[in-house]
Design a protein around this motif. Structure first.
Motif, PDB file in Angstrom:
ATOM      1  N   THR A  58      30.172 -38.580  18.508  1.00 13.37           N
ATOM      2  CA  THR A  58      29.619 -37.475  17.736  1.00 13.37           C
ATOM      3  C   THR A  58      28.944 -38.021  16.492  1.00 13.37           C
ATOM      4  O   THR A  58      29.267 -39.099  16.021  1.00 13.37           O
ATOM      5  CB  THR A  58      30.741 -36.531  17.264  1.00 13.37           C
ATOM      6  OG1 THR A  58      31.952 -36.857  17.895  1.00 13.37           O
ATOM      7  CG2 THR A  58      30.428 -35.120  17.576  1.00 13.37           C
ATOM      8  N   ARG A  59      28.054 -37.243  15.963  1.00 17.18           N
ATOM      9  CA  ARG A  59      27.386 -37.639  14.721  1.00 17.18           C
ATOM     10  C   ARG A  59      28.052 -36.938  13.545  1.00 17.18           C
ATOM     11  O   ARG A  59      28.417 -35.774  13.621  1.00 17.18           O
ATOM     12  CB  ARG A  59      25.907 -37.290  14.752  1.00 17.18           C
ATOM     13  CG  ARG A  59      25.137 -38.141  15.717  1.00 17.18           C
ATOM     14  CD  ARG A  59      23.662 -38.134  15.339  1.00 17.18           C
ATOM     15  NE  ARG A  59      22.960 -39.098  16.172  1.00 17.18           N
ATOM     16  CZ  ARG A  59      22.728 -40.338  15.815  1.00 17.18           C
ATOM     17  NH1 ARG A  59      23.136 -40.765  14.655  1.00 17.18           N
ATOM     18  NH2 ARG A  59      22.094 -41.162  16.608  1.00 17.18           N
ATOM     19  N   ASP A  60      28.198 -37.687  12.467  1.00 21.16           N
ATOM     20  CA  ASP A  60      28.750 -37.135  11.242  1.00 21.16           C
ATOM     21  C   ASP A  60      27.743 -36.157  10.657  1.00 21.16           C
ATOM     22  O   ASP A  60      26.556 -36.460  10.553  1.00 21.16           O
ATOM     23  CB  ASP A  60      29.033 -38.272  10.256  1.00 21.16           C
ATOM     24  CG  ASP A  60      29.762 -37.813   9.018  1.00 21.16           C
ATOM     25  OD1 ASP A  60      30.226 -36.665   9.002  1.00 21.16           O
ATOM     26  OD2 ASP A  60      29.865 -38.612   8.079  1.00 21.16           O
ATOM     27  N   ARG A  61      28.226 -34.981  10.252  1.00 21.29           N
ATOM     28  CA  ARG A  61      27.316 -33.958   9.749  1.00 21.29           C
ATOM     29  C   ARG A  61      26.729 -34.314   8.391  1.00 21.29           C
ATOM     30  O   ARG A  61      25.659 -33.868   8.034  1.00 21.29           O
ATOM     31  CB  ARG A  61      28.053 -32.632   9.627  1.00 21.29           C
ATOM     32  CG  ARG A  61      28.451 -32.055  10.950  1.00 21.29           C
ATOM     33  CD  ARG A  61      29.172 -30.756  10.747  1.00 21.29           C
ATOM     34  NE  ARG A  61      29.657 -30.262  12.033  1.00 21.29           N
ATOM     35  CZ  ARG A  61      30.393 -29.197  12.180  1.00 21.29           C
ATOM     36  NH1 ARG A  61      30.756 -28.514  11.122  1.00 21.29           N
ATOM     37  NH2 ARG A  61      30.790 -28.812  13.376  1.00 21.29           N
ATOM     38  N   VAL A  62      27.440 -35.116   7.616  1.00 26.06           N
ATOM     39  CA  VAL A  62      26.979 -35.438   6.275  1.00 26.06           C
ATOM     40  C   VAL A  62      26.045 -36.637   6.290  1.00 26.06           C
ATOM     41  O   VAL A  62      24.938 -36.582   5.769  1.00 26.06           O
ATOM     42  CB  VAL A  62      28.184 -35.695   5.335  1.00 26.06           C
ATOM     43  CG1 VAL A  62      27.719 -36.118   3.968  1.00 26.06           C
ATOM     44  CG2 VAL A  62      29.055 -34.454   5.254  1.00 26.06           C
ATOM     45  N   THR A  63      26.490 -37.742   6.889  1.00 27.36           N
ATOM     46  CA  THR A  63      25.700 -38.970   6.846  1.00 27.36           C
ATOM     47  C   THR A  63      24.777 -39.132   8.038  1.00 27.36           C
ATOM     48  O   THR A  63      23.819 -39.888   7.968  1.00 27.36           O
ATOM     49  CB  THR A  63      26.624 -40.197   6.781  1.00 27.36           C
ATOM     50  OG1 THR A  63      27.416 -40.245   7.966  1.00 27.36           O
ATOM     51  CG2 THR A  63      27.521 -40.142   5.563  1.00 27.36           C
ATOM     52  N   GLY A  64      25.079 -38.471   9.142  1.00 20.11           N
ATOM     53  CA  GLY A  64      24.264 -38.613  10.332  1.00 20.11           C
ATOM     54  C   GLY A  64      24.615 -39.833  11.157  1.00 20.11           C
ATOM     55  O   GLY A  64      24.024 -40.083  12.199  1.00 20.11           O
ATOM     56  N   GLN A  65      25.606 -40.606  10.716  1.00 17.85           N
ATOM     57  CA  GLN A  65      26.008 -41.795  11.455  1.00 17.85           C
ATOM     58  C   GLN A  65      26.892 -41.398  12.634  1.00 17.85           C
ATOM     59  O   GLN A  65      27.535 -40.356  12.634  1.00 17.85           O
ATOM     60  CB  GLN A  65      26.771 -42.747  10.543  1.00 17.85           C
ATOM     61  CG  GLN A  65      25.929 -43.305   9.427  1.00 17.85           C
ATOM     62  CD  GLN A  65      26.745 -44.189   8.496  1.00 17.85           C
ATOM     63  OE1 GLN A  65      27.965 -44.157   8.521  1.00 17.85           O
ATOM     64  NE2 GLN A  65      26.053 -44.959   7.675  1.00 17.85           N
ATOM     65  N   VAL A  66      26.922 -42.284  13.624  1.00 14.55           N
ATOM     66  CA  VAL A  66      27.715 -42.025  14.812  1.00 14.55           C
ATOM     67  C   VAL A  66      29.180 -42.326  14.510  1.00 14.55           C
ATOM     68  O   VAL A  66      29.519 -43.359  13.950  1.00 14.55           O
ATOM     69  CB  VAL A  66      27.225 -42.897  15.989  1.00 14.55           C
ATOM     70  CG1 VAL A  66      28.133 -42.729  17.189  1.00 14.55           C
ATOM     71  CG2 VAL A  66      25.796 -42.531  16.348  1.00 14.55           C
ATOM     72  N   CYS A  67      30.073 -41.391  14.873  1.00 16.20           N
ATOM     73  CA  CYS A  67      31.514 -41.569  14.719  1.00 16.20           C
ATOM     74  C   CYS A  67      32.069 -42.002  16.065  1.00 16.20           C
ATOM     75  O   CYS A  67      32.126 -41.198  16.998  1.00 16.20           O
ATOM     76  CB  CYS A  67      32.180 -40.279  14.276  1.00 16.20           C
ATOM     77  SG  CYS A  67      31.633 -39.711  12.674  1.00 16.20           S
ATOM     78  N   PRO A  68      32.488 -43.255  16.210  1.00 18.44           N
ATOM     79  CA  PRO A  68      32.936 -43.734  17.514  1.00 18.44           C
ATOM     80  C   PRO A  68      34.215 -43.066  18.004  1.00 18.44           C
ATOM     81  O   PRO A  68      34.454 -42.973  19.191  1.00 18.44           O
ATOM     82  CB  PRO A  68      33.160 -45.225  17.291  1.00 18.44           C
ATOM     83  CG  PRO A  68      33.348 -45.372  15.829  1.00 18.44           C
ATOM     84  CD  PRO A  68      32.572 -44.273  15.198  1.00 18.44           C
ATOM     85  N   ILE A  69      35.028 -42.577  17.109  1.00 14.71           N
ATOM     86  CA  ILE A  69      36.285 -41.966  17.512  1.00 14.71           C
ATOM     87  C   ILE A  69      36.043 -40.549  18.027  1.00 14.71           C
ATOM     88  O   ILE A  69      36.841 -40.001  18.748  1.00 14.71           O
ATOM     89  CB  ILE A  69      37.290 -41.954  16.332  1.00 14.71           C
ATOM     90  CG1 ILE A  69      37.528 -43.386  15.864  1.00 14.71           C
ATOM     91  CG2 ILE A  69      38.593 -41.305  16.717  1.00 14.71           C
ATOM     92  CD1 ILE A  69      38.379 -43.484  14.627  1.00 14.71           C
ATOM     93  N   GLY A  70      34.947 -39.950  17.634  1.00 10.89           N
ATOM     94  CA  GLY A  70      34.648 -38.612  18.091  1.00 10.89           C
ATOM     95  C   GLY A  70      35.050 -37.535  17.104  1.00 10.89           C
ATOM     96  O   GLY A  70      35.072 -36.367  17.437  1.00 10.89           O
ATOM     97  N   ARG A  71      35.393 -37.952  15.884  1.00 12.22           N
ATOM     98  CA  ARG A  71      35.762 -36.971  14.863  1.00 12.22           C
ATOM     99  C   ARG A  71      34.696 -36.952  13.790  1.00 12.22           C
ATOM    100  O   ARG A  71      34.687 -37.780  12.902  1.00 12.22           O
ATOM    101  CB  ARG A  71      37.102 -37.312  14.235  1.00 12.22           C
ATOM    102  CG  ARG A  71      38.242 -37.262  15.196  1.00 12.22           C
ATOM    103  CD  ARG A  71      39.535 -37.534  14.489  1.00 12.22           C
ATOM    104  NE  ARG A  71      39.419 -38.735  13.655  1.00 12.22           N
ATOM    105  CZ  ARG A  71      40.446 -39.396  13.166  1.00 12.22           C
ATOM    106  NH1 ARG A  71      41.645 -38.991  13.408  1.00 12.22           N
ATOM    107  NH2 ARG A  71      40.264 -40.468  12.424  1.00 12.22           N
ATOM    108  N   ALA A  72      33.805 -36.012  13.873  1.00 13.67           N
ATOM    109  CA  ALA A  72      32.785 -35.890  12.837  1.00 13.67           C
ATOM    110  C   ALA A  72      33.408 -35.234  11.613  1.00 13.67           C
ATOM    111  O   ALA A  72      34.304 -34.407  11.725  1.00 13.67           O
ATOM    112  CB  ALA A  72      31.615 -35.060  13.343  1.00 13.67           C
TER     113      ALA A  72
END
Length: 63
Positions: free
Chosen positions: A2-16
């Motif tokens: 998933t992508r982090d809503r604030v930074t736009g970076q990919v969250c590998p764990i799946g918790r944005a």
């Protein structure tokens, strides 16, 4: 992933990160975390003080 809503970076764990503009639920969790951690520390200090006081009084009676 998933992508982090604030930074736009990919969250590998799946918790944005779930935040709103005002801080939202994440800020409330942080405040509650610090409050209950402080409460836990205060209770540990109180219990340690009371245990020391009881031991002191027990030895004082034996004199």
């Amino acid at each position: 992933m998933t992508r982090d809503r604030v930074t736009g970076q990919v969250c590998p764990i799946g918790r944005a990160r779930r935040t709103t503009a005002a801080g939202g639920p994440t800020r409330l969790r942080s405040v509650l975390h610090y409050f209950f951690t402080g409460l836990l520390v205060a209770m540990c200090v109180l219990i340690a003080w009371f245990a020391g006081y009881v031991v002191y009084k027990l030895y004082e009676v034996q004199r």
